[in-house]
Design a protein around this motif. Structure first.
Motif, PDB file in Angstrom:
ATOM      1  N   LEU A   1     -33.406  36.856 -23.154  1.00 16.84           N
ATOM      2  CA  LEU A   1     -33.284  35.722 -22.242  1.00 16.84           C
ATOM      3  C   LEU A   1     -32.117  34.834 -22.641  1.00 16.84           C
ATOM      4  CD1 LEU A   1     -37.037  34.735 -21.843  1.00 16.84           C
ATOM      5  CD2 LEU A   1     -35.555  35.664 -20.069  1.00 16.84           C
ATOM      6  N   LEU A   2     -31.980  34.604 -23.928  1.00 16.54           N
ATOM      7  CA  LEU A   2     -30.887  33.761 -24.385  1.00 16.54           C
ATOM      8  C   LEU A   2     -29.544  34.448 -24.176  1.00 16.54           C
ATOM      9  CD1 LEU A   2     -32.521  32.286 -27.543  1.00 16.54           C
ATOM     10  CD2 LEU A   2     -31.885  31.057 -25.482  1.00 16.54           C
ATOM     11  N   LEU A   3     -29.505  35.752 -24.428  1.00 16.75           N
ATOM     12  CA  LEU A   3     -28.253  36.469 -24.205  1.00 16.75           C
ATOM     13  C   LEU A   3     -27.840  36.402 -22.745  1.00 16.75           C
ATOM     14  CD1 LEU A   3     -28.695  39.636 -26.423  1.00 16.75           C
ATOM     15  CD2 LEU A   3     -27.019  37.819 -26.716  1.00 16.75           C
TER      16      LEU A   3
ATOM     17  N   GLU B   1     -37.541  27.617 -18.983  1.00 17.73           N
ATOM     18  CA  GLU B   1     -38.948  27.814 -18.661  1.00 17.73           C
ATOM     19  C   GLU B   1     -39.430  29.178 -19.143  1.00 17.73           C
ATOM     20  OE1 GLU B   1     -39.272  27.043 -14.467  1.00 17.73           O
ATOM     21  OE2 GLU B   1     -38.934  24.898 -14.732  1.00 17.73           O
ATOM     22  N   ASP B   2     -38.594  30.209 -18.999  1.00 18.72           N
ATOM     23  CA  ASP B   2     -38.954  31.543 -19.489  1.00 18.72           C
ATOM     24  C   ASP B   2     -39.116  31.535 -21.005  1.00 18.72           C
ATOM     25  OD1 ASP B   2     -38.937  32.626 -16.950  1.00 18.72           O
ATOM     26  OD2 ASP B   2     -36.951  33.532 -17.148  1.00 18.72           O
ATOM     27  N   VAL B   3     -38.188  30.901 -21.696  1.00 22.40           N
ATOM     28  CA  VAL B   3     -38.271  30.836 -23.159  1.00 22.40           C
ATOM     29  C   VAL B   3     -39.524  30.071 -23.571  1.00 22.40           C
ATOM     30  CG1 VAL B   3     -37.178  29.875 -25.228  1.00 22.40           C
ATOM     31  CG2 VAL B   3     -35.796  31.124 -23.550  1.00 22.40           C
ATOM     32  N   ARG B   4     -39.830  29.002 -22.878  1.00 26.68           N
ATOM     33  CA  ARG B   4     -41.027  28.209 -23.199  1.00 26.68           C
ATOM     34  C   ARG B   4     -42.293  29.058 -23.046  1.00 26.68           C
ATOM     35  NH1 ARG B   4     -42.259  22.497 -20.182  1.00 26.68           N
ATOM     36  NH2 ARG B   4     -43.385  21.507 -21.879  1.00 26.68           N
TER      37      ARG B   4
ATOM     38  N   LEU C   1     -39.688  38.435 -29.739  1.00 27.10           N
ATOM     39  CA  LEU C   1     -38.371  37.986 -30.178  1.00 27.10           C
ATOM     40  C   LEU C   1     -37.279  38.712 -29.403  1.00 27.10           C
ATOM     41  CD1 LEU C   1     -38.781  37.632 -34.037  1.00 27.10           C
ATOM     42  CD2 LEU C   1     -38.714  35.828 -32.330  1.00 27.10           C
ATOM     43  N   THR C   2     -37.496  39.974 -29.106  1.00 26.85           N
ATOM     44  CA  THR C   2     -36.528  40.737 -28.324  1.00 26.85           C
ATOM     45  C   THR C   2     -36.403  40.155 -26.921  1.00 26.85           C
ATOM     46  OG1 THR C   2     -37.007  42.726 -29.586  1.00 26.85           O
ATOM     47  CG2 THR C   2     -35.965  43.034 -27.441  1.00 26.85           C
ATOM     48  N   VAL C   3     -37.543  39.826 -26.314  1.00 26.35           N
ATOM     49  CA  VAL C   3     -37.513  39.236 -24.978  1.00 26.35           C
ATOM     50  C   VAL C   3     -36.810  37.884 -25.002  1.00 26.35           C
ATOM     51  CG1 VAL C   3     -38.957  38.277 -23.131  1.00 26.35           C
ATOM     52  CG2 VAL C   3     -39.538  40.479 -24.155  1.00 26.35           C
ATOM     53  N   VAL C   4     -37.188  37.039 -25.973  1.00 30.39           N
ATOM     54  CA  VAL C   4     -36.562  35.718 -26.069  1.00 30.39           C
ATOM     55  C   VAL C   4     -35.067  35.868 -26.323  1.00 30.39           C
ATOM     56  CG1 VAL C   4     -36.458  33.593 -27.433  1.00 30.39           C
ATOM     57  CG2 VAL C   4     -38.658  34.524 -26.767  1.00 30.39           C
TER      58      VAL C   4
ATOM     59  N   LEU D   1     -34.877  29.246 -35.198  1.00 24.90           N
ATOM     60  CA  LEU D   1     -33.727  29.891 -35.845  1.00 24.90           C
ATOM     61  C   LEU D   1     -33.107  30.966 -34.958  1.00 24.90           C
ATOM     62  CD1 LEU D   1     -35.102  30.150 -39.489  1.00 24.90           C
ATOM     63  CD2 LEU D   1     -33.280  28.623 -38.682  1.00 24.90           C
ATOM     64  N   LEU D   2     -33.945  31.747 -34.296  1.00 25.05           N
ATOM     65  CA  LEU D   2     -33.439  32.769 -33.379  1.00 25.05           C
ATOM     66  C   LEU D   2     -32.623  32.128 -32.258  1.00 25.05           C
ATOM     67  CD1 LEU D   2     -33.373  35.729 -32.337  1.00 25.05           C
ATOM     68  CD2 LEU D   2     -35.418  35.143 -31.028  1.00 25.05           C
ATOM     69  N   ILE D   3     -33.157  31.072 -31.704  1.00 24.33           N
ATOM     70  CA  ILE D   3     -32.454  30.372 -30.624  1.00 24.33           C
ATOM     71  C   ILE D   3     -31.136  29.808 -31.138  1.00 24.33           C
ATOM     72  CG2 ILE D   3     -32.565  28.328 -29.133  1.00 24.33           C
ATOM     73  CD1 ILE D   3     -35.620  29.015 -28.843  1.00 24.33           C
ATOM     74  N   ASP D   4     -31.149  29.212 -32.328  1.00 22.44           N
ATOM     75  CA  ASP D   4     -29.914  28.678 -32.907  1.00 22.44           C
ATOM     76  C   ASP D   4     -28.876  29.778 -33.116  1.00 22.44           C
ATOM     77  OD1 ASP D   4     -30.966  26.131 -32.915  1.00 22.44           O
ATOM     78  OD2 ASP D   4     -31.383  26.102 -35.074  1.00 22.44           O
ATOM     79  N   VAL D   5     -29.317  30.944 -33.595  1.00 23.82           N
ATOM     80  CA  VAL D   5     -28.385  32.058 -33.806  1.00 23.82           C
ATOM     81  C   VAL D   5     -27.803  32.520 -32.470  1.00 23.82           C
ATOM     82  CG1 VAL D   5     -28.257  34.507 -34.477  1.00 23.82           C
ATOM     83  CG2 VAL D   5     -29.322  32.850 -36.001  1.00 23.82           C
ATOM     84  N   GLN D   6     -28.640  32.609 -31.459  1.00 25.37           N
ATOM     85  CA  GLN D   6     -28.147  33.039 -30.144  1.00 25.37           C
ATOM     86  C   GLN D   6     -27.115  32.044 -29.607  1.00 25.37           C
ATOM     87  OE1 GLN D   6     -28.757  35.920 -28.545  1.00 25.37           O
ATOM     88  NE2 GLN D   6     -29.900  36.542 -30.344  1.00 25.37           N
TER      89      GLN D   6
END
Length: 172
Positions: free
Chosen positions: A16-18, A48-51, A10-13, A155-160
């Protein structure tokens, strides 16, 4: 041990989003400067990284036997491909939103809300569609665990996204 791997991924994802923040902040400049191709490439690589990280998270936290894994992963890849297509619509909507941010009309704001609601519904419907498919190859508890992992990542992606995409400027 599972908690550590979840936190790590989750930290890595999240990281990446940040790192995508400059992409959205520069979208307006890119439209005017012709740098849109570079931004498109950056967004594609980020996704692609997130995937990849998403699949690693599922693999690290969903206890599958070899027999289950042989059946599960092809289905997961099919699910992921369908989710990717829905994600394409979300990315397109975000880009459109950012590019029209300074000139957004009431009609555009309404259209953005309706389209985002439809995209969210597509993601939910996709998860629901795959529950019985996964339950044919893994137990309902393992399917529920997969579902939870996917939802938490969503949810993490939505928050980011929410943290880094500005609210509509209602004063204009």
């Amino acid at each position: 041990m599972q908690k550590r791997s979840v936190v790590a991924v989750l930290t890595v994802v999240g990281g990446l989003l940040l790192s995508s923040v400059p992409l959205f902040a520069q979208a307006d400049q890119a439209a005017n400067s012709g740098a849109n191709t570079a931004i498109e490439t950056d967004i594609r690589l980020l996704r692609e990284d997130v995937r990849s990280e998403r699949k690693q998270l599922v693999a690290a936290n969903l206890p599958l036997t070899d027999t289950e894994a042989t059946k599960f992963w092809p289905i997961y890849d099919q699910y992921s491909a369908e989710a990717w297509k829905i994600g394409d619509a979300r990315v397109a909507l975000i880009k459109e939103y950012v590019l029209s941010y300074d000139t957004m009309t009431d009609a555009q704001a309404n259209d953005f809300m309706n389209r985002l609601t439809a995209i969210d519904g597509q993601f939910s419907a996709l998860l629901t569609k795959y529950v019985p498919i996964f339950e044919k190859v893994i137990s309902p508890k393992k399917t529920a665990m997969w579902y939870q992992i996917e939802r938490r990542l969503d949810l993490l992606i939505d928050v980011q996204f929410a943290e880094h995409i500005p609210m509509v400027d209602a004063s204009k």
